[in-house]
Design a protein around this motif. Structure first.
Motif, PDB file in Angstrom:
ATOM      1  N   LEU A 175     -24.028  53.120 -29.986  1.00 26.14           N
ATOM      2  CA  LEU A 175     -23.595  54.512 -29.913  1.00 26.14           C
ATOM      3  C   LEU A 175     -22.129  54.574 -29.558  1.00 26.14           C
ATOM      4  O   LEU A 175     -21.694  53.982 -28.561  1.00 26.14           O
ATOM      5  CB  LEU A 175     -24.407  55.265 -28.859  1.00 26.14           C
ATOM      6  CG  LEU A 175     -25.947  55.207 -28.974  1.00 26.14           C
ATOM      7  CD1 LEU A 175     -26.569  55.994 -27.830  1.00 26.14           C
ATOM      8  CD2 LEU A 175     -26.405  55.737 -30.310  1.00 26.14           C
ATOM      9  N   LEU A 219     -25.428  59.585 -31.378  1.00 31.43           N
ATOM     10  CA  LEU A 219     -26.460  60.045 -30.425  1.00 31.43           C
ATOM     11  C   LEU A 219     -27.525  60.874 -31.134  1.00 31.43           C
ATOM     12  O   LEU A 219     -28.724  60.722 -30.880  1.00 31.43           O
ATOM     13  CB  LEU A 219     -25.796  60.861 -29.314  1.00 31.43           C
ATOM     14  CG  LEU A 219     -26.693  61.258 -28.134  1.00 31.43           C
ATOM     15  CD1 LEU A 219     -27.253  60.023 -27.449  1.00 31.43           C
ATOM     16  CD2 LEU A 219     -25.906  62.101 -27.145  1.00 31.43           C
ATOM     17  N   LEU A 222     -29.688  58.527 -33.117  1.00 33.37           N
ATOM     18  CA  LEU A 222     -30.634  57.807 -32.262  1.00 33.37           C
ATOM     19  C   LEU A 222     -31.814  58.709 -31.884  1.00 33.37           C
ATOM     20  O   LEU A 222     -32.970  58.267 -31.852  1.00 33.37           O
ATOM     21  CB  LEU A 222     -29.929  57.319 -30.997  1.00 33.37           C
ATOM     22  CG  LEU A 222     -30.822  56.630 -29.961  1.00 33.37           C
ATOM     23  CD1 LEU A 222     -31.439  55.364 -30.568  1.00 33.37           C
ATOM     24  CD2 LEU A 222     -30.045  56.314 -28.691  1.00 33.37           C
ATOM     25  N   SER A 263     -31.741  60.855 -25.840  1.00 38.07           N
ATOM     26  CA  SER A 263     -30.538  61.675 -25.886  1.00 38.07           C
ATOM     27  C   SER A 263     -29.906  61.823 -24.511  1.00 38.07           C
ATOM     28  O   SER A 263     -28.689  61.717 -24.349  1.00 38.07           O
ATOM     29  CB  SER A 263     -30.867  63.044 -26.476  1.00 38.07           C
ATOM     30  OG  SER A 263     -29.743  63.887 -26.489  1.00 38.07           O
ATOM     31  N   GLY A 308     -28.409  58.433 -23.419  1.00 40.26           N
ATOM     32  CA  GLY A 308     -27.215  58.143 -24.234  1.00 40.26           C
ATOM     33  C   GLY A 308     -26.053  59.022 -23.866  1.00 40.26           C
ATOM     34  O   GLY A 308     -24.903  58.554 -23.767  1.00 40.26           O
ATOM     35  N   LEU A 322     -22.379  57.456 -22.696  1.00 41.15           N
ATOM     36  CA  LEU A 322     -21.241  57.458 -23.623  1.00 41.15           C
ATOM     37  C   LEU A 322     -19.888  57.649 -22.942  1.00 41.15           C
ATOM     38  O   LEU A 322     -18.889  57.050 -23.390  1.00 41.15           O
ATOM     39  CB  LEU A 322     -21.447  58.535 -24.695  1.00 41.15           C
ATOM     40  CG  LEU A 322     -22.304  58.126 -25.894  1.00 41.15           C
ATOM     41  CD1 LEU A 322     -22.532  59.304 -26.821  1.00 41.15           C
ATOM     42  CD2 LEU A 322     -21.632  56.989 -26.660  1.00 41.15           C
ATOM     43  N   VAL A 329     -22.383  52.186 -26.292  1.00 42.79           N
ATOM     44  CA  VAL A 329     -23.694  51.892 -25.707  1.00 42.79           C
ATOM     45  C   VAL A 329     -24.513  51.147 -26.747  1.00 42.79           C
ATOM     46  O   VAL A 329     -24.680  51.627 -27.882  1.00 42.79           O
ATOM     47  CB  VAL A 329     -24.434  53.181 -25.288  1.00 42.79           C
ATOM     48  CG1 VAL A 329     -25.779  52.835 -24.669  1.00 42.79           C
ATOM     49  CG2 VAL A 329     -23.595  54.019 -24.332  1.00 42.79           C
ATOM     50  N   VAL A 344     -27.998  49.763 -28.216  1.00 39.28           N
ATOM     51  CA  VAL A 344     -29.375  50.276 -28.157  1.00 39.28           C
ATOM     52  C   VAL A 344     -30.281  49.355 -28.954  1.00 39.28           C
ATOM     53  O   VAL A 344     -29.916  48.919 -30.058  1.00 39.28           O
ATOM     54  CB  VAL A 344     -29.469  51.703 -28.712  1.00 39.28           C
ATOM     55  CG1 VAL A 344     -30.901  52.212 -28.629  1.00 39.28           C
ATOM     56  CG2 VAL A 344     -28.523  52.640 -27.994  1.00 39.28           C
ATOM     57  N   LEU A 389     -31.153  50.588 -23.473  1.00 38.67           N
ATOM     58  CA  LEU A 389     -29.792  51.066 -23.628  1.00 38.67           C
ATOM     59  C   LEU A 389     -28.916  50.351 -22.615  1.00 38.67           C
ATOM     60  O   LEU A 389     -29.199  50.384 -21.405  1.00 38.67           O
ATOM     61  CB  LEU A 389     -29.703  52.581 -23.417  1.00 38.67           C
ATOM     62  CG  LEU A 389     -30.382  53.473 -24.471  1.00 38.67           C
ATOM     63  CD1 LEU A 389     -31.870  53.627 -24.152  1.00 38.67           C
ATOM     64  CD2 LEU A 389     -29.707  54.832 -24.551  1.00 38.67           C
TER      65      LEU A 389
END
Length: 574
Positions: free
Chosen positions: A10, A16, A19, A45, A48, A52, A57, A59, A76
């Motif tokens: 991310l 995001l 994801l 969400s 993340g 951020l 990030v 994942v 994460l």
């Protein structure tokens, strides 16, 4: 074995959103329900978005075996430590923790592992197609994800608004119900207060009526006791004078008339005795003197007194009470049994009247059973009320006052027992007297004065009685056994006579105005310790002091020549 579904990085909000959509698609493909899909997508969400700001990030989305229920896991890894407490508690990691089944944070707060438990038996062996779908989905479609999320938010908003409207409706309904309940409570409170006031007033009135009834009942009992005693005195005199008259030379007609007079006086005395005994029983003044009772002798006595009353065609059966031991007041239990037997023979035209006794569960049970007219069920308890007589075709010829059974029940209760009745109209009645057996021991008859056939001469006898008529009766009864009889009407008169001419024996009325017979006897015995004496009364036997114990006592109603002579002959000293 762990199956990796997606590996990505991310770098911004577009990633995001991708994801979020990938997590939801994976959850849907693995069989999670729509709510669980949304929860997982939202948790990804939240984590993340919190990670951020610190940089990219990494994942990884995978299926991990875990017993019977595999786990859809997302890992994460942030570039900087995440906030897991404090200001970020309304979002980020704390918010995600409330949405998923599993959430772990490493000690350095850079790696977050979260997951949703799959259903037991979910297929996880062939996920190649899912991996391809998730990869393609991550390359684009951010706008679709935004649209999907917007649609979800709209649906959630509509649901919340519907729930809000429903809550408002329920609150309105509840408010109306509460207002109705308060109004009803106020009304009931007012009615209850009014009722309570009425009940308090009613209780006060009932208490007042209860006191009035108690006072009236006590006055009635006192009147019965006083009047009955005053009536017994002249009736006893009539009976005694009739007895003397019957011994004189009379022709046949005169003898019949004297007999009728004696019968009428006896009936009147019985009625007076019943009134007096009932008054004593109601007032709780019965003098109970328990002693071993010889039931065999008592049953023989009852057979003898009841047999003359039995009609032709009726058999009187008195069972042998062998083995039944009873300790109670013989005089009182005899009155109950005699009363029951008398009633039974009065209302039995044919068949039998039976008296029996038995020991049941440590108690003595006496039953009087007859084959007479019986008592209707609605009147079975009425017969124990004063002056009540149940109508039947034998009633006009059966003399009675309606006091016998009420008296019998009260005496039974005074003896610690019960008296009950059972009956079938036309087939007879059974009266059952149940008494405590009392201490075990051999039964014995109450001590009685034995008559002597040839009493010796008594010498000079002084009779002291304030009832001059009865004093004359006693003098007449003693004329064949005493050389001389003197009469005194009170204690002072008696002492004056004795100063002039000492007596060889004295007969004293217990109840006299001023100095009573017991006090007078104590004075006489102080001067002549072995002076023979007999006490008499219309009432019950008195309690005597120790120095006078054993002095013979004779009820006036049963006084005759043989009994009086036997009393003097059988006791010459205290």
């Amino acid at each position: 074995m762990t199956t990796v579904l997606l590996v990505t990085r991310l770098a911004g909000d577009t990633d995001l959103l991708a994801l979020r959509r990938s997590g939801r698609e994976a959850a849907r493909a693995l069989g999670l329900d729509p709510h669980a899909q949304v929860r997982l997508a939202t948790a990804l969400s939240e984590v993340g978005r919190a990670a951020l700001p610190g940089g990219p990030v990494d994942v990884q989305l995978a299926v991990v075996p875990r017993g019977a229920a595999p786990l859809l896991r997302a890992e994460l890894v942030a570039s900087a430590p995440l906030a897991v407490h404090g200001a970020a508690a309304d979002g980020g990691v704390p918010a995600a923790a409330r949405l998923v089944d599993v959430l772990d944070v490493t000690d350095d707060r850079r790696t977050v592992t979260l997951g949703m438990a799959l259903a037991p038996g979910a297929r996880t062996d062939d996920l190649a197609d899912l991996r391809g779908t998730l990869g393609l989905g991550h390359d684009g479609g951010a706008l679709d994800e935004l649209r999907a999320r917007h649609a979800e938010l709209l649906r959630a908003h509509d649901e919340l608004r519907a729930q809000r409207d429903e809550l408002r409706r329920l609150n309105s309904t509840l408010a109306r119900a509460q207002a109705d309940a308060q109004a009803m409570y106020a009304q009931l409170s007012a009615e209850l207060e009014e009722t309570n006031s009425g009940v308090v007033a009613l209780y006060g009135e009932l208490d007042e009526r209860g006191r009035e009834l108690a006072a009236a009942n006590e006055a009635k009992s006192r009147f019965l006791r006083n009047v009955s005693h005053e009536l017994r005195t002249p009736v006893n005199s009539i009976i005694g004078l009739t007895s003397l008259l019957a011994e004189s030379r009379l022709d046949a007609a005169q003898a019949d008339q004297v007999g009728f007079l004696a019968d009428s006086a006896g009936t009147l005395l019985t009625l007076v005795d019943e009134l007096l005994e009932l008054a004593r029983a109601e007032a709780g003044h019965l003098d109970v003197q328990p002693a071993p009772v010889d039931l065999a002798a008592l049953f023989d006595e009852l057979r003898g007194t009841t047999a003359p009353l039995v009609r032709d065609g009726v058999e009187l059966v008195v069972d042998d009470p062998a083995g039944v031991a009873l300790v109670t007041d013989r005089r009182l239990v005899a009155r109950i049994a005699r009363n029951l037997l008398t009633n039974a023979v009065k209302f039995t035209e044919r068949g039998a009247v039976r008296l029996r006794a038995a020991t049941v569960d440590g108690q003595v049970v006496l039953t009087v059973q007859d084959s007479g007219v019986g008592i209707p069920a609605e009147h079975l308890e009425d017969v124990f009320e004063e002056f009540v007589q149940v109508p039947n075709h034998l009633q006009p010829g059966a003399r009675g006052t309606g006091l016998g059974l009420p008296y019998a029940r009260r005496v039974a209760e005074a003896l610690g027992g019960t008296l009950v009745a059972a009956s079938t109209p036309g087939r007879g009645s059974t009266f059952t007297l149940t008494l405590p057996a009392g201490p075990a021991g051999p039964a014995g008859a109450v001590e009685a004065v034995e008559a002597v056939e040839e009493p010796g001469t008594l010498g000079h006898v002084l009779v002291v009685d304030d009832d001059r008529a009865f004093g004359a009766v006693v003098a007449g009864l003693l004329r064949d056994d005493a050389s001389r009889v003197s009469l005194a009407h009170d204690a002072e008169h008696a002492l004056a006579l004795l100063r002039d001419d000492p007596a060889d024996a004295v007969a004293l009325d217990v109840r006299m105005p001023g100095t009573d017979g017991i006090t007078l006897l104590a004075r006489l015995r102080a001067e002549v310790p072995r002076l023979p004496a007999v006490l008499m009364s219309s009432g019950p036997a008195p309690d005597l002091p120790d120095d006078l114990a054993g002095t013979p006592f004779l009820p006036k109603a049963r006084l005759d020549r043989a009994t009086l002579a036997a009393a003097f002959a059988g006791r010459t000293a205290p």
